[in-house]
Design a protein around this motif. Sequence first.
Motif, PDB file in Angstrom:
ATOM      1  N   THR A 143      38.709  64.478 129.790  1.00  0.00           N
ATOM      2  CA  THR A 143      37.412  64.998 128.981  1.00  0.00           C
ATOM      3  C   THR A 143      36.161  64.968 129.448  1.00  0.00           C
ATOM      4  N   LYS A 144      35.319  65.884 129.521  1.00  0.00           N
ATOM      5  CA  LYS A 144      34.151  65.918 129.970  1.00  0.00           C
ATOM      6  C   LYS A 144      33.243  65.016 129.138  1.00  0.00           C
ATOM      7  N   ARG A 145      32.354  63.919 129.627  1.00  0.00           N
ATOM      8  CA  ARG A 145      31.620  63.310 129.002  1.00  0.00           C
ATOM      9  C   ARG A 145      30.415  64.262 128.309  1.00  0.00           C
ATOM     10  N   LEU A 146      30.111  63.532 127.101  1.00  0.00           N
ATOM     11  CA  LEU A 146      29.061  64.151 126.193  1.00  0.00           C
ATOM     12  C   LEU A 146      27.659  64.510 126.928  1.00  0.00           C
ATOM     13  N   LEU A 147      27.574  63.636 127.736  1.00  0.00           N
ATOM     14  CA  LEU A 147      26.076  63.596 128.463  1.00  0.00           C
ATOM     15  C   LEU A 147      26.069  65.185 129.226  1.00  0.00           C
ATOM     16  N   ASP A 148      27.411  65.743 129.543  1.00  0.00           N
ATOM     17  CA  ASP A 148      27.304  67.071 130.522  1.00  0.00           C
ATOM     18  C   ASP A 148      27.914  67.978 129.763  1.00  0.00           C
ATOM     19  N   CYS A 149      28.147  67.939 128.284  1.00  0.00           N
ATOM     20  CA  CYS A 149      28.583  68.985 127.593  1.00  0.00           C
ATOM     21  C   CYS A 149      27.697  69.997 127.168  1.00  0.00           C
ATOM     22  N   THR A 150      28.053  71.092 127.154  1.00  0.00           N
ATOM     23  CA  THR A 150      27.378  72.321 126.583  1.00  0.00           C
ATOM     24  C   THR A 150      27.425  72.486 124.996  1.00  0.00           C
ATOM     25  N   ALA A 151      26.721  73.177 124.439  1.00  0.00           N
ATOM     26  CA  ALA A 151      27.095  73.271 122.915  1.00  0.00           C
ATOM     27  C   ALA A 151      28.480  74.035 122.679  1.00  0.00           C
ATOM     28  N   LEU A 156      31.171  71.298 123.101  1.00  0.00           N
ATOM     29  CA  LEU A 156      31.292  70.337 121.986  1.00  0.00           C
ATOM     30  C   LEU A 156      31.944  71.089 120.700  1.00  0.00           C
ATOM     31  N   MET A 157      31.625  72.258 120.617  1.00  0.00           N
ATOM     32  CA  MET A 157      32.130  73.060 119.235  1.00  0.00           C
ATOM     33  C   MET A 157      33.795  73.121 119.394  1.00  0.00           C
ATOM     34  N   ARG A 158      34.252  73.001 120.756  1.00  0.00           N
ATOM     35  CA  ARG A 158      35.861  73.074 120.776  1.00  0.00           C
ATOM     36  C   ARG A 158      36.514  71.853 120.681  1.00  0.00           C
ATOM     37  N   PHE A 159      35.568  70.759 120.638  1.00  0.00           N
ATOM     38  CA  PHE A 159      36.241  69.299 120.558  1.00  0.00           C
ATOM     39  C   PHE A 159      36.827  68.982 119.339  1.00  0.00           C
ATOM     40  N   GLY A 160      38.143  68.604 119.284  1.00  0.00           N
ATOM     41  CA  GLY A 160      38.888  67.690 118.111  1.00  0.00           C
ATOM     42  C   GLY A 160      38.403  66.298 118.254  1.00  0.00           C
ATOM     43  N   LYS A 161      38.925  65.735 117.443  1.00  0.00           N
ATOM     44  CA  LYS A 161      38.545  64.127 117.327  1.00  0.00           C
ATOM     45  C   LYS A 161      38.847  63.493 118.401  1.00  0.00           C
ATOM     46  N   ALA A 162      40.047  63.703 119.268  1.00  0.00           N
ATOM     47  CA  ALA A 162      40.491  62.806 120.233  1.00  0.00           C
ATOM     48  C   ALA A 162      39.469  63.124 121.299  1.00  0.00           C
ATOM     49  N   GLU A 163      39.027  64.411 121.652  1.00  0.00           N
ATOM     50  CA  GLU A 163      38.174  64.783 122.807  1.00  0.00           C
ATOM     51  C   GLU A 163      36.842  64.483 122.558  1.00  0.00           C
ATOM     52  N   LEU A 164      36.319  64.163 121.293  1.00  0.00           N
ATOM     53  CA  LEU A 164      34.800  63.931 121.090  1.00  0.00           C
ATOM     54  C   LEU A 164      34.949  62.140 121.319  1.00  0.00           C
ATOM     55  N   PHE A 165      36.081  61.636 120.832  1.00  0.00           N
ATOM     56  CA  PHE A 165      36.218  59.960 121.216  1.00  0.00           C
ATOM     57  C   PHE A 165      36.065  59.789 122.459  1.00  0.00           C
ATOM     58  N   SER A 167      35.094  61.812 124.932  1.00  0.00           N
ATOM     59  CA  SER A 167      33.681  62.055 125.677  1.00  0.00           C
ATOM     60  C   SER A 167      32.622  61.241 125.317  1.00  0.00           C
ATOM     61  N   ILE A 168      32.631  60.577 124.179  1.00  0.00           N
ATOM     62  CA  ILE A 168      31.527  59.517 123.891  1.00  0.00           C
ATOM     63  C   ILE A 168      31.857  58.360 124.988  1.00  0.00           C
ATOM     64  N   ALA A 169      32.826  57.946 125.007  1.00  0.00           N
ATOM     65  CA  ALA A 169      33.415  56.843 125.593  1.00  0.00           C
ATOM     66  C   ALA A 169      33.044  56.667 127.064  1.00  0.00           C
ATOM     67  N   GLY A 170      33.123  58.104 127.570  1.00  0.00           N
ATOM     68  CA  GLY A 170      32.947  58.387 128.919  1.00  0.00           C
ATOM     69  C   GLY A 170      31.497  58.279 129.428  1.00  0.00           C
ATOM     70  N   CYS A 171      30.681  58.115 128.383  1.00  0.00           N
ATOM     71  CA  CYS A 171      29.038  58.221 128.767  1.00  0.00           C
ATOM     72  C   CYS A 171      28.555  56.591 129.074  1.00  0.00           C
ATOM     73  N   ALA A 224      26.537  48.356 123.264  1.00  0.00           N
ATOM     74  CA  ALA A 224      26.655  49.756 122.413  1.00  0.00           C
ATOM     75  C   ALA A 224      27.304  50.658 123.290  1.00  0.00           C
ATOM     76  N   ASP A 225      28.111  51.797 122.668  1.00  0.00           N
ATOM     77  CA  ASP A 225      28.561  52.935 122.987  1.00  0.00           C
ATOM     78  C   ASP A 225      27.852  54.076 122.366  1.00  0.00           C
ATOM     79  N   ILE A 226      27.316  53.901 121.330  1.00  0.00           N
ATOM     80  CA  ILE A 226      26.453  54.852 120.499  1.00  0.00           C
ATOM     81  C   ILE A 226      25.156  54.276 120.249  1.00  0.00           C
TER      82      ILE A 226
END
Length: 308
Positions: free
Chosen positions: A2-10, A13-22, A24-28, A266-268
């Motif tokens: 999963t692409k890290r949130l830092l690098d994601c376009t809008a 992000l809109m295509r992410f489900g729960k697992a992808e969002l988690f 993506s955040i962890a990868g930052c 902190a992760d977030i």
Amino acid sequence: MTKRLLDCTASELMRFGKAELFASIAGCEGRVLACETIGITQPLLGDVTNAEYAASLGADILLLNMLDVRNPVLQALPEVAPEQRIRELKRLTGRVIGINLEPVDPQAAQCNAGTLWEMSPGRLATPENALRARDLSVDLIVLTGNPGNGVTNEAIVDSLRRMRDVVGEDLLLAAGKMHGAGVLSQSGDRIMTRADAAAFMDAGADIILVPAPGTVPGITVESVHAIADDVHARGRLLLTAIGTSQEGADVSTIRRIALMCKMAGADIHHIGDTGVPGMALPQNILAYSIAIRGERHTYRRMASSVNR
């Protein structure tokens, strides 16, 4: 991967489900900024929502405080049907959207009648409200408490268990307290213990919320780091929160808190909504973002079009 949130376009992000969002955040690696805003107060810019303003300053996650899922009010949002308001905010900002719901213990609540923090049924942390939030297109529910509302750690555990059963596969669930929330026995360094964090994770929390070091008496880098180690050992994320109006402090204080949160694990990174009524001071959002990830990532987030 999963692409890290830092690098994601809008659009990504809109295509992410729960697992992808988690993932993506962890990868930052501790470079995600969540800005809390209030939609029911007069927006700072008048005809632009506070959430849009925070997004323009680099926020990755927009956390809507005091949003009633039965009547979601966002002042200055273009006129759309109530059930479309969160989707419209997503369209305008291209950001991840979270909301706070409050597990109120009636025996601990203070009288907030007539104040900004007065509770409404649509802000309670119930399974029914969690389902409404999911249907509104919310990505993240944070179980926490506003001042004086009597949110206890025991009530958080109970609400988590019930929410996990109905939306746990669909939405990220975060839990914890930024301050005492009106419960004197769970204030200061007793707000969040390692045992509390373990209980929240057992009950279904994906993200554990703790006060940022330096924001609540007795909350230190060391105490938060101990909780962070437990959280990460179980594959969960840690959110440090400024919920003590220090979002209205001077920039040097914000930078110091930001770096302490980094050191603590902190992760977030959360910055609160009452620097002025409705959101943090704009200069503090920007300073926090630059402190945890530098100008390049900050300005990229600010500049990237929501049409990408």
